[in-house]
Design an enzyme around this catalytic site. Structure first.
Site, PDB file in Angstrom:
ATOM      1  N   SER A  29       1.523  -7.825   6.731  1.00 41.76           N
ATOM      2  CA  SER A  29       2.764  -8.713   5.843  1.00 41.76           C
ATOM      3  C   SER A  29       3.460  -9.104   6.098  1.00 41.76           C
ATOM      4  O   SER A  29       4.161  -8.839   7.613  1.00 41.76           O
ATOM      5  CB  SER A  29       2.211  -7.731   5.025  1.00 41.76           C
ATOM      6  OG  SER A  29       2.809  -7.011   4.282  1.00 41.76           O
ATOM      7  N   ASN A  73      -0.732   5.728   9.344  1.00 43.42           N
ATOM      8  CA  ASN A  73      -1.687   5.489  10.079  1.00 43.42           C
ATOM      9  C   ASN A  73      -0.943   5.378  11.123  1.00 43.42           C
ATOM     10  O   ASN A  73      -0.745   4.190  11.488  1.00 43.42           O
ATOM     11  CB  ASN A  73      -3.450   4.677   9.792  1.00 43.42           C
ATOM     12  CG  ASN A  73      -2.908   3.373  10.181  1.00 43.42           C
ATOM     13  OD1 ASN A  73      -2.333   2.547   8.821  1.00 43.42           O
ATOM     14  ND2 ASN A  73      -2.992   2.666  11.265  1.00 43.42           N
ATOM     15  N   GLU A 103      -5.852  -3.600  15.482  1.00 45.10           N
ATOM     16  CA  GLU A 103      -5.700  -4.111  16.797  1.00 45.10           C
ATOM     17  C   GLU A 103      -6.509  -3.645  16.763  1.00 45.10           C
ATOM     18  O   GLU A 103      -7.326  -2.540  16.633  1.00 45.10           O
ATOM     19  CB  GLU A 103      -4.422  -3.715  16.951  1.00 45.10           C
ATOM     20  CG  GLU A 103      -2.824  -4.362  16.228  1.00 45.10           C
ATOM     21  CD  GLU A 103      -3.015  -4.230  14.521  1.00 45.10           C
ATOM     22  OE1 GLU A 103      -2.955  -2.969  14.355  1.00 45.10           O
ATOM     23  OE2 GLU A 103      -2.737  -5.503  13.474  1.00 45.10           O
ATOM     24  N   SER A 130       1.036  -1.356  -0.096  1.00 45.08           N
ATOM     25  CA  SER A 130      -0.117  -0.668  -0.115  1.00 45.08           C
ATOM     26  C   SER A 130       0.658   1.086  -0.257  1.00 45.08           C
ATOM     27  O   SER A 130       1.404   1.743   0.672  1.00 45.08           O
ATOM     28  CB  SER A 130      -1.022   0.145   1.567  1.00 45.08           C
ATOM     29  OG  SER A 130      -1.917  -1.232   1.153  1.00 45.08           O
ATOM     30  N   ARG A 159       0.249  -9.133  -3.515  1.00 44.48           N
ATOM     31  CA  ARG A 159       0.807  -9.831  -3.356  1.00 44.48           C
ATOM     32  C   ARG A 159      -0.683 -10.769  -2.874  1.00 44.48           C
ATOM     33  O   ARG A 159      -1.178 -10.483  -2.828  1.00 44.48           O
ATOM     34  CB  ARG A 159       1.143  -8.663  -2.121  1.00 44.48           C
ATOM     35  CG  ARG A 159       0.972  -8.787  -0.288  1.00 44.48           C
ATOM     36  CD  ARG A 159       1.794  -7.779   0.697  1.00 44.48           C
ATOM     37  NE  ARG A 159       3.544  -8.286   0.861  1.00 44.48           N
ATOM     38  CZ  ARG A 159       4.208  -6.898   1.181  1.00 44.48           C
ATOM     39  NH1 ARG A 159       3.314  -5.694   0.909  1.00 44.48           N
ATOM     40  NH2 ARG A 159       4.806  -7.029   1.359  1.00 44.48           N
ATOM     41  N   HIS A 173      -4.676  -2.756  -4.319  1.00 46.70           N
ATOM     42  CA  HIS A 173      -3.302  -4.181  -4.781  1.00 46.70           C
ATOM     43  C   HIS A 173      -3.511  -3.876  -6.043  1.00 46.70           C
ATOM     44  O   HIS A 173      -4.498  -4.595  -7.124  1.00 46.70           O
ATOM     45  CB  HIS A 173      -3.718  -5.163  -3.854  1.00 46.70           C
ATOM     46  CG  HIS A 173      -3.591  -4.661  -2.433  1.00 46.70           C
ATOM     47  ND1 HIS A 173      -2.892  -5.888  -1.456  1.00 46.70           N
ATOM     48  CD2 HIS A 173      -3.495  -3.208  -1.626  1.00 46.70           C
ATOM     49  CE1 HIS A 173      -3.549  -5.193  -0.035  1.00 46.70           C
ATOM     50  NE2 HIS A 173      -3.508  -3.725  -0.643  1.00 46.70           N
ATOM     51  N   HIS A 229      -2.698 -11.501   1.269  1.00 46.50           N
ATOM     52  CA  HIS A 229      -2.074 -12.156   2.896  1.00 46.50           C
ATOM     53  C   HIS A 229      -3.092 -12.549   2.769  1.00 46.50           C
ATOM     54  O   HIS A 229      -3.883 -13.451   3.106  1.00 46.50           O
ATOM     55  CB  HIS A 229      -3.078 -10.300   3.371  1.00 46.50           C
ATOM     56  CG  HIS A 229      -2.795  -9.060   2.601  1.00 46.50           C
ATOM     57  ND1 HIS A 229      -2.507  -8.404   0.940  1.00 46.50           N
ATOM     58  CD2 HIS A 229      -1.015  -8.455   3.038  1.00 46.50           C
ATOM     59  CE1 HIS A 229      -1.724  -7.324   1.506  1.00 46.50           C
ATOM     60  NE2 HIS A 229      -1.480  -7.273   2.627  1.00 46.50           N
TER      61      HIS A 229
HETATM   62  I1  8IG Z   1      -2.483   0.500   6.140  1.00 43.48           I
HETATM   63  O1  8IG Z   1      -2.629   0.149  11.651  1.00 43.48           O
HETATM   64  C1  8IG Z   1      -1.992  -0.747   7.493  1.00 43.48           C
HETATM   65  N1  8IG Z   1      -1.930  -2.244   8.069  1.00 43.48           N
HETATM   66  N2  8IG Z   1      -2.367  -4.948  10.991  1.00 43.48           N
HETATM   67  N3  8IG Z   1      -2.455  -2.265  11.530  1.00 43.48           N
HETATM   68  C2  8IG Z   1      -2.430  -4.145  10.504  1.00 43.48           C
HETATM   69  N4  8IG Z   1      -2.449  -3.502   9.289  1.00 43.48           N
HETATM   70  C3  8IG Z   1      -2.695  -1.834   8.600  1.00 43.48           C
HETATM   71  C4  8IG Z   1      -2.873  -1.494   9.201  1.00 43.48           C
HETATM   72  C5  8IG Z   1      -2.431  -0.774  10.630  1.00 43.48           C
HETATM   73  N5  8IG Z   1      -2.248   0.012   9.000  1.00 43.48           N
END
Ligand code: 8IG
Length: 270
Positions: free
Chosen positions: A210, A233, A191, A36, A90, A68, A92
């Site tokens: 990943s 983020n 999470e 990403s 990819r 993607h 996942h």
């Molecule tokens: I883009 O905050 C992305 N992928 N686990 N947590 C997890 N995967 C992510 C996050 C995130 N942001």
């Protein structure tokens, strides 16, 4: 040519043969997995020799996530003349196709002759000093997926999995690149704030879905690995606002040109 479909290495060899035939490039030197935010980098690496829909290549599944790209690209790298295989497709773990599917691209790259693998991703940041748009070199990982891509009693050493040598090359391009420990969760949910605090206390700096499993498969295949994350983020609970996939895409687009240029400059030195 018939390859037994229950042997992942045989499927990878079949895929590599398909790629060699479709691109006219007998051996590739470097492979890149563009996560990403990183998709624009392929255009800056050099001259695209061929673009192949990944669904034409043995073992590759159609991409499941908007944003993607489902293609494989062969690029002749400016300056070095080396050949890069760009994997834009990819798979996942959260797609439920199993861990073999997750690492098929890496095994294919190895079968195609690749010795150096660049893994990129978009991820959540656990450090307040890393706002969205911060690129971070992966120094190590915590694999919290409770699985491994390795089949059978092959006790692969993971010391220096993310090669210090390659991180030093990246820092020749940008000396200010921070590094951090990447924590792979299964996803696809982000999470909870408690899980983010857990990841911090365990020594993590980045959370994603990943890369760690791919890096393990790469090491099994003898590849040297460079991992670069883009913090798209702050992880849940680090910032007050809830996470959204739109925010992730937006942060990737905003940082895209800068990180693509960074990646192209690094690849030119590999
Ligand atoms: I883009 O905050 C992305 N992928 N686990 N947590 C997890 N995967 C992510 C996050 C995130 N942001």
């Amino acid at each position: 040519m018939t390859e037994p479909l229950d042997d992942p290495q045989a499927v990878a060899r079949a895929a590599a043969e398909h790629i060699a035939a479709a691109t006219g490039v007998e051996r590739h030197d470097i492979a890149l997995v563009l996560g990403s935010g990183w998709g624009g980098a392929a255009d800056l690496l050099g001259e695209t020799v061929a673009t192949i829909p990944s669904t034409d290549v043995p073992g590759f599944a159609p991409p499941a996530v908007v944003g993607h790209v489902g293609t494989l690209r062969s690029v002749r790298i400016d300056g070095t003349g080396k050949h890069a295989l760009v994997l834009g497709a990819r798979t996942h773990l959260y797609e439920g196709r199993g861990v073999r599917a997750v690492v098929h691209g890496v095994r294919t790259a190895a079968a195609a002759g690749v010795r150096t693998l660049v893994l990129t991703n978009g991820c959540g940041g656990l450090r307040e000093e890393w706002p969205a748009g911060t690129p971070v070199l992966i120094s190590d990982h915590l694999n919290l997926t409770a699985t491994s891509p390795i089949e059978g009693a092959n006790f692969v050493d993971l010391t220096d999995l993310y090669a210090a040598r390659l991180r030093a090359v990246a820092r020749e391009v940008d000396p200010d690149l921070p590094d951090g420990v990447y924590v792979q969760f299964r996803g696809p949910h982000y999470e909870t704030p408690a899980e983010v605090r857990m990841a911090q206390r365990l020594g993590g700096d980045l959370v994603g879905m990943s890369t760690a499993l791919e890096a393990i498969a790469a090491r099994e295949a003898g590849l040297e690995v460079l991992g670069i994350s883009l913090v798209t983020n702050p992880a849940a609970g680090i910032s007050a606002t809830p996470l959204s996939h739109a925010e992730v895409i937006e942060a990737g687009q905003a940082a895209g040109p800068r990180i693509s240029a960074l990646l192209a400059a690094v690849v030119a030195k590999l």
